[in-house]
Design a protein around this motif. Structure first.
Motif, PDB file in Angstrom:
ATOM      1  N   ILE A 190      26.458  28.737 -16.325  1.00  0.00           N
ATOM      2  CA  ILE A 190      26.818  28.355 -17.695  1.00  0.00           C
ATOM      3  C   ILE A 190      27.926  27.305 -17.689  1.00  0.00           C
ATOM      4  N   ALA A 191      28.938  27.525 -16.860  1.00  0.00           N
ATOM      5  CA  ALA A 191      30.038  26.553 -16.775  1.00  0.00           C
ATOM      6  C   ALA A 191      29.527  25.191 -16.301  1.00  0.00           C
ATOM      7  N   LYS A 192      28.664  25.182 -15.295  1.00  0.00           N
ATOM      8  CA  LYS A 192      28.152  23.912 -14.761  1.00  0.00           C
ATOM      9  C   LYS A 192      27.240  23.209 -15.768  1.00  0.00           C
ATOM     10  N   ILE A 193      26.452  23.967 -16.515  1.00  0.00           N
ATOM     11  CA  ILE A 193      25.632  23.347 -17.567  1.00  0.00           C
ATOM     12  C   ILE A 193      26.547  22.755 -18.637  1.00  0.00           C
ATOM     13  N   ASN A 194      27.605  23.485 -18.998  1.00  0.00           N
ATOM     14  CA  ASN A 194      28.553  22.964 -19.984  1.00  0.00           C
ATOM     15  C   ASN A 194      29.178  21.648 -19.517  1.00  0.00           C
ATOM     16  N   GLN A 195      29.406  21.514 -18.232  1.00  0.00           N
ATOM     17  CA  GLN A 195      30.056  20.322 -17.678  1.00  0.00           C
ATOM     18  C   GLN A 195      29.084  19.164 -17.449  1.00  0.00           C
ATOM     19  N   SER A 196      27.792  19.433 -17.539  1.00  0.00           N
ATOM     20  CA  SER A 196      26.786  18.414 -17.257  1.00  0.00           C
ATOM     21  C   SER A 196      26.374  17.670 -18.521  1.00  0.00           C
ATOM     22  N   ARG A 197      25.933  16.462 -18.324  1.00  0.00           N
ATOM     23  CA  ARG A 197      25.455  15.657 -19.451  1.00  0.00           C
ATOM     24  C   ARG A 197      24.055  16.074 -19.868  1.00  0.00           C
ATOM     25  N   PHE A 198      23.221  16.449 -18.880  1.00  0.00           N
ATOM     26  CA  PHE A 198      21.864  16.899 -19.174  1.00  0.00           C
ATOM     27  C   PHE A 198      21.391  17.820 -18.059  1.00  0.00           C
ATOM     28  N   VAL A 199      20.214  18.434 -18.265  1.00  0.00           N
ATOM     29  CA  VAL A 199      19.647  19.379 -17.302  1.00  0.00           C
ATOM     30  C   VAL A 199      18.238  18.919 -16.933  1.00  0.00           C
ATOM     31  N   ILE A 200      17.931  19.021 -15.648  1.00  0.00           N
ATOM     32  CA  ILE A 200      16.578  18.780 -15.163  1.00  0.00           C
ATOM     33  C   ILE A 200      16.025  20.144 -14.789  1.00  0.00           C
ATOM     34  N   ALA A 201      14.953  20.571 -15.464  1.00  0.00           N
ATOM     35  CA  ALA A 201      14.383  21.900 -15.249  1.00  0.00           C
ATOM     36  C   ALA A 201      13.029  21.775 -14.561  1.00  0.00           C
ATOM     37  N   GLU A 202      12.930  22.322 -13.345  1.00  0.00           N
ATOM     38  CA  GLU A 202      11.715  22.263 -12.535  1.00  0.00           C
ATOM     39  C   GLU A 202      10.998  23.604 -12.668  1.00  0.00           C
ATOM     40  N   PHE A 203       9.841  23.604 -13.361  1.00  0.00           N
ATOM     41  CA  PHE A 203       9.158  24.845 -13.755  1.00  0.00           C
ATOM     42  C   PHE A 203       7.981  25.254 -12.875  1.00  0.00           C
ATOM     43  N   THR A 204       7.772  24.630 -11.732  1.00  0.00           N
ATOM     44  CA  THR A 204       6.583  24.890 -10.921  1.00  0.00           C
ATOM     45  C   THR A 204       6.327  26.376 -10.691  1.00  0.00           C
ATOM     46  N   GLU A 205       7.351  27.163 -10.403  1.00  0.00           N
ATOM     47  CA  GLU A 205       7.143  28.575 -10.093  1.00  0.00           C
ATOM     48  C   GLU A 205       7.338  29.502 -11.295  1.00  0.00           C
ATOM     49  N   ASN A 206       7.523  28.948 -12.485  1.00  0.00           N
ATOM     50  CA  ASN A 206       7.703  29.743 -13.709  1.00  0.00           C
ATOM     51  C   ASN A 206       8.795  30.809 -13.579  1.00  0.00           C
ATOM     52  N   LYS A 207       9.921  30.454 -13.011  1.00  0.00           N
ATOM     53  CA  LYS A 207      11.025  31.405 -12.833  1.00  0.00           C
ATOM     54  C   LYS A 207      11.800  31.568 -14.140  1.00  0.00           C
ATOM     55  N   HIS A 208      12.092  32.822 -14.479  1.00  0.00           N
ATOM     56  CA  HIS A 208      12.802  33.114 -15.729  1.00  0.00           C
ATOM     57  C   HIS A 208      14.155  32.428 -15.791  1.00  0.00           C
ATOM     58  N   GLY A 209      14.837  32.344 -14.661  1.00  0.00           N
ATOM     59  CA  GLY A 209      16.151  31.711 -14.635  1.00  0.00           C
ATOM     60  C   GLY A 209      16.109  30.263 -15.074  1.00  0.00           C
ATOM     61  N   VAL A 210      15.064  29.559 -14.675  1.00  0.00           N
ATOM     62  CA  VAL A 210      14.929  28.151 -15.063  1.00  0.00           C
ATOM     63  C   VAL A 210      14.732  28.040 -16.575  1.00  0.00           C
ATOM     64  N   TYR A 211      13.922  28.933 -17.141  1.00  0.00           N
ATOM     65  CA  TYR A 211      13.723  28.942 -18.595  1.00  0.00           C
ATOM     66  C   TYR A 211      15.046  29.247 -19.310  1.00  0.00           C
ATOM     67  N   TYR A 212      15.785  30.203 -18.781  1.00  0.00           N
ATOM     68  CA  TYR A 212      17.084  30.588 -19.357  1.00  0.00           C
ATOM     69  C   TYR A 212      18.036  29.391 -19.360  1.00  0.00           C
ATOM     70  N   GLU A 213      18.151  28.726 -18.214  1.00  0.00           N
ATOM     71  CA  GLU A 213      19.075  27.594 -18.090  1.00  0.00           C
ATOM     72  C   GLU A 213      18.669  26.434 -18.993  1.00  0.00           C
ATOM     73  N   ALA A 214      17.357  26.154 -19.053  1.00  0.00           N
ATOM     74  CA  ALA A 214      16.871  25.084 -19.929  1.00  0.00           C
ATOM     75  C   ALA A 214      17.115  25.435 -21.399  1.00  0.00           C
ATOM     76  N   GLY A 215      16.860  26.693 -21.758  1.00  0.00           N
ATOM     77  CA  GLY A 215      17.084  27.134 -23.134  1.00  0.00           C
ATOM     78  C   GLY A 215      18.553  27.085 -23.518  1.00  0.00           C
ATOM     79  N   TYR A 216      19.421  27.492 -22.600  1.00  0.00           N
ATOM     80  CA  TYR A 216      20.864  27.444 -22.871  1.00  0.00           C
ATOM     81  C   TYR A 216      21.297  26.003 -23.116  1.00  0.00           C
ATOM     82  N   ALA A 217      20.859  25.098 -22.243  1.00  0.00           N
ATOM     83  CA  ALA A 217      21.231  23.685 -22.393  1.00  0.00           C
ATOM     84  C   ALA A 217      20.692  23.115 -23.708  1.00  0.00           C
TER      85      ALA A 217
END
Length: 135
Positions: free
Chosen positions: A97-124
């Motif tokens: 969460i802290a690193k997403i807050n500090q970033s300008r944007f997020v690149i979300a790689e969904f190939t394996e459909n991992k819940h964490g990636v969806y969570y991080e993309a949704g948070y951003a």
């Protein structure tokens, strides 16, 4: 937010009409959610040149895909990074969460459909940050 020791010191100082500095080591503090948000953002994230990369840790071709994303970021003047290359203390979710807050944007790689990636993309996205979706 000052705890009860701070209030006691203030009352004693008011009574005696002298300035008494409380012992900061004995004070109790609470950080509110708003305070955590302020603490997790260092500098102005709008000036940030960082791009958080969200992807599966167990993806078979992870090294190649991650390297390609990082190289594309570098060539475009950005610093792309993943959480597993960062050193930190405490829980990984707080750090993400802290690193997403500090970033300008997020690149979300969904190939394996991992819940964490969806969570991080949704948070951003909830923060109003641009999310680049890739598969």
């Amino acid at each position: 937010k000052p705890g009860p020791l701070h209030n006691d010191a203030f009352r004693a100082a008011s009574k005696n009409k002298q300035l008494v500095m409380p012992d900061i080591k004995r004070m109790q503090f609470t950080i509110t959610p708003k305070g955590w948000k302020a603490l997790s953002v260092t500098g102005n994230q709008h000036q940030s040149r960082k791009a958080f990369i969200a992807m599966s840790f167990r993806y078979e071709n992870r090294a190649e895909v991650q390297s390609a994303i990082e190289e594309a970021c570098r060539e475009s003047g950005w610093e792309g990074f993943t959480i597993d290359k960062e050193e930190f203390l405490g829980g990984i979710t707080d750090e993400i969460i802290a690193k997403i807050n500090q970033s300008r944007f997020v690149i979300a790689e969904f190939t394996e459909n991992k819940h964490g990636v969806y969570y991080e993309a949704g948070y951003a996205a909830g923060l109003g940050k641009q999310v680049i979706y890739i598969v």
